[in-house]
Motif scaffolding. Structure first.
Motif, mmCIF file in Angstrom:
data_model
loop_
_atom_site.group_PDB
_atom_site.id
_atom_site.type_symbol
_atom_site.label_atom_id
_atom_site.label_comp_id
_atom_site.label_asym_id
_atom_site.label_seq_id
_atom_site.Cartn_x
_atom_site.Cartn_y
_atom_site.Cartn_z
ATOM 1 N N ASP A 118 -7.665 5.340 -1.024
ATOM 2 C CA ASP A 118 -7.387 6.322 -0.282
ATOM 3 C C ASP A 118 -6.407 7.466 -0.990
ATOM 4 N N SER A 149 -2.004 0.020 9.194
ATOM 5 C CA SER A 149 -1.632 -0.119 7.712
ATOM 6 C C SER A 149 -3.026 0.654 7.024
ATOM 7 N N GLY A 150 -2.731 1.846 7.263
ATOM 8 C CA GLY A 150 -3.634 2.861 6.687
ATOM 9 C C GLY A 150 -5.000 2.590 6.887
ATOM 10 N N VAL A 151 -5.398 2.085 8.313
ATOM 11 C CA VAL A 151 -6.621 1.644 8.593
ATOM 12 C C VAL A 151 -7.668 2.891 8.909
ATOM 13 N N SER A 152 -8.774 2.979 8.322
ATOM 14 C CA SER A 152 -9.771 3.886 8.504
ATOM 15 C C SER A 152 -10.394 3.641 9.785
ATOM 16 N N TRP A 157 -4.118 -8.262 4.141
ATOM 17 C CA TRP A 157 -5.213 -7.496 4.585
ATOM 18 C C TRP A 157 -6.364 -8.364 5.036
ATOM 19 N N ARG A 201 -15.745 -0.949 12.911
ATOM 20 C CA ARG A 201 -14.661 -1.648 13.410
ATOM 21 C C ARG A 201 -14.385 -1.182 15.036
ATOM 22 N N ASN A 225 -12.879 1.552 1.011
ATOM 23 C CA ASN A 225 -12.955 2.029 -0.459
ATOM 24 C C ASN A 225 -13.952 1.108 -1.174
ATOM 25 N N TYR A 271 0.744 -1.262 -0.105
ATOM 26 C CA TYR A 271 -0.017 -0.046 -0.018
ATOM 27 C C TYR A 271 0.817 1.299 -0.018
ATOM 28 N N LEU A 280 -7.606 7.969 9.845
ATOM 29 C CA LEU A 280 -6.697 6.774 9.930
ATOM 30 C C LEU A 280 -6.229 6.592 11.262
#
Ligand code: ARG
Length: 244
Positions: A180, A89-92, A72, A97, A143, A33, A207
């Motif tokens: 993103d 890990s660029g997690v929103s 992922w 969640r 996304n 990523y 993030l």
């Protein structure tokens, strides 16, 4: 333009008391990523913005990051089973969640974007909605969710990772990739002349760093994060990666 904005601390200077005593943190990340996390082809090391952020935080609160490259799909299950101490890990940060995991404060806010082929640079969401054109994303991401909301599930193609989605775009198997904006910019640069950030102004995601529910480690990491916001380290990293 890239909608990468570091969140600056508003609070007055405070003491950063957290000390993780040199603890080694096992960190899960899907290193496919750019520019958040990728495997450096020469060194084999995991590198990127998220790595730099974790290193900077650990410098403040005395921990040692140990990055583990992982798919992922299953990354959150592995976290919950104790395989990792945390995931970056660029997690929103999303309400869903948050029901099963704990997040740090946001370390960046990204706005989603759609990469197109330069030849189709004027495509719109309407074109995707009309059918016959596919919008790609990584399975299980915000996304992918937004893609389905915007153009309808039947016009979305899902891939295990964004490398595969980008390859599909290059091969014209799909006509767009929703991702993103921070990563859209990196891919546009990598594939200049072939791919371009064509559709912007979509949903913004904060993030965060992810922990097992109830893990107090998040408090120490939040102190470290506040410290790198307060002393300008985070802003500097953002401008290293995305200019401005
Ligand atoms: N921000 C998006 C999400 O959390 C995408 C993250 C993808 N990260 C990755 N390393 N592939 O759903």
């Amino acid at each position: 333009l890239l909608a990468a904005a570091a969140l600056t601390a508003m609070a007055a200077p405070m003491a950063y008391a957290a000390d993780l005593d040199g603890r080694v943190l096992k960190i899960g990340t899907d290193a496919t990523y750019p520019p958040m996390e990728t495997v450096d082809e020469t060194t084999g090391q995991i590198v990127g913005f998220d790595v730099d952020v974790m290193n900077a935080i650990c410098e403040k609160v005395n921990c040692v990051p140990n990055f583990v490259n992982t798919a992922w799909d299953g990354i959150f299950a592995a976290l919950q089973q104790g395989e990792f101490d945390l995931v970056i890990s660029g997690v929103s940060i999303t309400p869903e969640r948050e029901e099963t995991m704990d997040f740090s404060e946001p370390y960046i806010v990204v706005s989603q974007a759609i990469l197109l082929q330069v030849d189709n640079a004027d495509m719109t969401l309407e074109d995707f909605k009309a059918g016959g054109q596919k919008l790609a994303a990584q399975t299980g991401t915000t996304n992918a969710q937004l893609a389905e909301d915007l153009v309808g599930r039947e016009n979305v193609s899902l891939y295990d990772n964004f490398s595969a989605a980008i390859l599909a775009l290059q091969n014209a198997d799909v006509q767009g990739v929703i991702i993103d904006g921070t990563s859209a910019a990196a891919y546009e640069q990598e594939f200049a002349g072939a791919l371009t950030v064509g559709i912007t102004g979509l949903q913004s995601d904060p993030l965060g760093i992810v922990f097992q529910e109830g893990d107090a480690t998040v408090d120490a990491i939040n102190e470290g994060l506040a410290a790198i916001k307060a002393d300008g380290t985070l802003d500097k990293l953002v401008s290293n990666y995305w200019g401005t």
